[in-house]
Design a protein around this motif. Structure first.
Motif, mmCIF file in Angstrom:
data_model
loop_
_atom_site.group_PDB
_atom_site.id
_atom_site.type_symbol
_atom_site.label_atom_id
_atom_site.label_comp_id
_atom_site.label_asym_id
_atom_site.label_seq_id
_atom_site.Cartn_x
_atom_site.Cartn_y
_atom_site.Cartn_z
ATOM 1 N N ASP A 78 0.660 -1.333 0.126
ATOM 2 C CA ASP A 78 0.170 -0.074 0.139
ATOM 3 C C ASP A 78 0.935 1.247 0.191
ATOM 4 O OD1 ASP A 78 -2.209 -1.684 0.324
ATOM 5 O OD2 ASP A 78 -2.000 -1.563 2.083
ATOM 6 N N LEU A 79 1.639 1.151 0.677
ATOM 7 C CA LEU A 79 2.862 2.255 0.899
ATOM 8 C C LEU A 79 3.831 2.206 -0.479
ATOM 9 C CD1 LEU A 79 4.957 4.817 2.154
ATOM 10 C CD2 LEU A 79 6.090 2.263 2.785
ATOM 11 N N ILE A 80 4.313 1.492 -1.522
ATOM 12 C CA ILE A 80 4.812 1.623 -2.895
ATOM 13 C C ILE A 80 3.948 2.095 -2.972
ATOM 14 C CG2 ILE A 80 6.067 -0.390 -4.093
ATOM 15 C CD1 ILE A 80 7.478 0.517 -1.953
ATOM 16 N N ILE A 81 2.812 1.408 -3.763
ATOM 17 C CA ILE A 81 1.636 2.563 -4.706
ATOM 18 C C ILE A 81 1.775 3.309 -4.618
ATOM 19 C CG2 ILE A 81 0.253 1.611 -4.276
ATOM 20 C CD1 ILE A 81 -0.865 0.341 -6.798
ATOM 21 N N ARG A 82 1.220 4.016 -3.449
ATOM 22 C CA ARG A 82 1.272 5.170 -3.103
ATOM 23 C C ARG A 82 2.309 6.499 -3.467
ATOM 24 N NH1 ARG A 82 -2.480 2.366 -1.325
ATOM 25 N NH2 ARG A 82 -4.869 3.200 -1.175
ATOM 26 N N ALA A 83 3.756 5.857 -3.303
ATOM 27 C CA ALA A 83 4.335 6.585 -3.187
ATOM 28 C C ALA A 83 4.800 6.287 -4.492
ATOM 29 C CB ALA A 83 5.370 5.887 -2.202
ATOM 30 N N ALA A 84 4.765 5.045 -5.255
ATOM 31 C CA ALA A 84 5.374 5.394 -6.611
ATOM 32 C C ALA A 84 4.093 6.198 -6.963
ATOM 33 C CB ALA A 84 4.321 4.176 -7.025
ATOM 34 N N TYR A 85 2.907 6.725 -7.463
ATOM 35 C CA TYR A 85 1.806 7.689 -8.324
ATOM 36 C C TYR A 85 2.402 9.108 -7.553
ATOM 37 C CZ TYR A 85 -0.096 4.007 -10.642
ATOM 38 O OH TYR A 85 -0.013 3.188 -11.480
ATOM 39 N N THR A 86 3.215 8.865 -6.240
ATOM 40 C CA THR A 86 3.412 10.380 -5.685
ATOM 41 C C THR A 86 4.662 10.975 -6.220
ATOM 42 O OG1 THR A 86 2.353 10.030 -3.539
ATOM 43 C CG2 THR A 86 3.854 11.986 -3.421
ATOM 44 N N GLY A 87 5.999 10.212 -6.315
ATOM 45 C CA GLY A 87 6.449 10.144 -7.075
ATOM 46 C C GLY A 87 6.566 11.117 -9.293
ATOM 47 N N LYS A 88 5.162 10.304 -8.838
ATOM 48 C CA LYS A 88 4.876 10.323 -10.633
ATOM 49 C C LYS A 88 4.146 11.223 -11.059
ATOM 50 C CE LYS A 88 5.659 6.240 -12.758
ATOM 51 N NZ LYS A 88 7.376 6.140 -14.163
ATOM 52 N N SER A 89 3.090 11.837 -10.040
ATOM 53 C CA SER A 89 3.116 13.009 -9.846
ATOM 54 C C SER A 89 4.059 14.339 -9.587
ATOM 55 C CB SER A 89 1.810 13.290 -8.614
ATOM 56 O OG SER A 89 1.003 12.504 -8.772
ATOM 57 N N ARG A 90 4.903 13.934 -8.904
ATOM 58 C CA ARG A 90 6.232 15.473 -8.715
ATOM 59 C C ARG A 90 6.635 15.476 -10.816
ATOM 60 N NH1 ARG A 90 6.569 16.349 -3.563
ATOM 61 N NH2 ARG A 90 6.102 14.558 -2.022
ATOM 62 N N GLU A 91 7.370 14.225 -11.068
ATOM 63 C CA GLU A 91 7.773 14.104 -12.121
ATOM 64 C C GLU A 91 7.157 14.803 -13.106
ATOM 65 O OE1 GLU A 91 8.298 10.139 -13.813
ATOM 66 O OE2 GLU A 91 8.962 10.225 -12.223
ATOM 67 N N THR A 92 5.110 14.230 -13.234
ATOM 68 C CA THR A 92 4.503 15.079 -14.259
ATOM 69 C C THR A 92 4.550 17.005 -13.700
ATOM 70 O OG1 THR A 92 2.854 13.950 -13.689
ATOM 71 C CG2 THR A 92 1.753 15.480 -14.554
ATOM 72 N N LEU A 93 4.332 17.209 -12.350
ATOM 73 C CA LEU A 93 4.379 18.789 -12.023
ATOM 74 C C LEU A 93 5.923 19.556 -12.227
ATOM 75 C CD1 LEU A 93 3.824 18.508 -8.212
ATOM 76 C CD2 LEU A 93 2.604 19.839 -9.793
ATOM 77 N N ALA A 94 7.258 18.416 -13.036
ATOM 78 C CA ALA A 94 8.342 19.613 -12.844
ATOM 79 C C ALA A 94 8.358 20.257 -14.547
ATOM 80 C CB ALA A 94 9.297 18.189 -12.587
ATOM 81 N N ASP A 95 7.108 19.121 -15.286
ATOM 82 C CA ASP A 95 7.361 19.510 -16.908
ATOM 83 C C ASP A 95 6.200 21.064 -16.439
ATOM 84 O OD1 ASP A 95 8.045 17.061 -17.302
ATOM 85 O OD2 ASP A 95 6.061 15.823 -18.149
ATOM 86 N N PHE A 96 6.388 20.867 -15.655
ATOM 87 C CA PHE A 96 4.865 22.764 -15.050
ATOM 88 C C PHE A 96 5.878 23.525 -15.166
ATOM 89 C CE2 PHE A 96 1.905 19.666 -16.343
ATOM 90 C CZ PHE A 96 1.011 20.010 -17.181
ATOM 91 N N ALA A 97 7.293 23.562 -14.151
ATOM 92 C CA ALA A 97 7.779 24.265 -13.784
ATOM 93 C C ALA A 97 8.593 25.118 -14.034
ATOM 94 C CB ALA A 97 8.083 23.499 -12.058
ATOM 95 N N ASP A 98 9.150 26.255 -13.696
ATOM 96 C CA ASP A 98 10.195 26.736 -14.663
ATOM 97 C C ASP A 98 11.527 26.414 -14.007
ATOM 98 O OD1 ASP A 98 8.058 28.423 -15.574
ATOM 99 O OD2 ASP A 98 8.315 30.038 -13.968
ATOM 100 N N ASP A 99 11.574 26.266 -12.809
ATOM 101 C CA ASP A 99 13.236 25.356 -12.664
ATOM 102 C C ASP A 99 12.540 23.701 -11.785
ATOM 103 O OD1 ASP A 99 15.168 24.282 -11.153
ATOM 104 O OD2 ASP A 99 15.189 26.409 -10.169
ATOM 105 N N ALA A 100 12.756 22.956 -12.377
ATOM 106 C CA ALA A 100 12.369 21.796 -12.318
ATOM 107 C C ALA A 100 12.539 21.368 -10.357
ATOM 108 C CB ALA A 100 12.318 20.911 -12.810
ATOM 109 N N GLU A 101 14.047 21.407 -10.590
ATOM 110 C CA GLU A 101 15.178 21.039 -9.510
ATOM 111 C C GLU A 101 14.496 21.491 -8.088
ATOM 112 O OE1 GLU A 101 18.077 19.466 -9.254
ATOM 113 O OE2 GLU A 101 17.219 18.773 -11.687
#
Length: 244
Positions: A78-101
């Motif tokens: 349960d922890l792993i799958i939620r962490a996985a999709y939280t991480g994927k969401s962060r990657e998606t956000l990085a595409d919109f950020a002026d400074d992904a870092e």
């Protein structure tokens, strides 16, 4: 829908598991589930700053997930799958950020100092770290103290994680604690001699039972010894969210 409600929906969507129930495929092309992606896209359409989505919605999702894991409400899958999709969401956000870092909580160099290790544990560590907002650099195993020093000097991570295989599985041929401590001390001595010790945190440990066989961390100049998965995750969470 106001900003606060939207942030709550994103967080609750992850924690309550409102997405496919299988583990995400191990492929870099795997995307955020459509319904979660739509909420993130909506937040971008409303011009919510990506760092705010990361710090409010995604950090809260991981925080709540970890708390439920620690109480036993969630199991490790349960922890792993939620962490996985939280991480994927962060990657998606990085595409919109002026400074992904700016969305990255920190960098972790993972080095296994005692030969064979759990391949699946490395994968879980990678998923959890990304869910928390870290970037992970896995150096692999059977590294010399000099190899680790060179990598730390080059990458300048926030955390150096000296990973040790489980003591509970004999075929991993875990070395005696005195030998391990000597190797850990050699790594930390090299880092101190290079003037880097004050610039990074050093974690020591593995998935279970390692630290009970070692001396206090002060004796080999580490910051924290993680004896099990919960201790490891709690320590990483504490560092990741310390500025929030």
């Amino acid at each position: 829908m106001n900003e606060q409600v939207l942030m709550g929906q994103i967080s609750n969507h992850i924690v309550k598991g409102k997405f496919v129930t299988h583990m995400p495929p191990k492929t870099t092309s795997e995307k955020v589930p459509a319904d979660l992606s739509e909420l993130i896209q909506l937040s971008m359409d409303k011009e919510v700053p990506p760092p705010l989505v990361s710090e409010v919605a995604l950090d809260k999702a991981m925080d709540d997930t970890i708390k439920r894991y620690k109480t036993g409400e969630f199991l490790l899958p349960d922890l792993i799958i939620r962490a996985a999709y939280t991480g994927k969401s962060r990657e998606t956000l990085a595409d919109f950020a002026d400074d992904a870092e700016s969305l990255v909580k920190g960098t972790v160099v993972l080095a296994t100092i005692d030969g064979k290790d759990y391949t699946h544990w490395d994968e879980m560590v990678d998923i959890i770290l990304k869910g928390l907002g870290y970037k992970i650099i896995n150096l692999g195993d059977e590294l010399s103290a000099n190899d680790i020093l060179q990598s730390v000097n080059k990458k300048m991570p926030d955390i150096l994680w000296l990973n040790i295989p489980s003591t509970s599985i004999p075929e991993f041929n875990v070395k005696p604690s005195t030998t391990l401590e000597s190797e850990i001390k050699q790594v930390t001595d090299n880092i101190s001699a290079a003037g880097l010790r004050d610039k990074i945190s050093i974690m020591v440990g593995g998935i279970d039972g390692v630290c009970s066989n070692l001396s206090p961390v002060e004796e080999f100049d580490a910051d924290f010894c993680c004896g099990n998965a919960i201790e490891t995750i709690s320590y990483l969470r504490k560092i990741a969210f310390s500025t929030n």
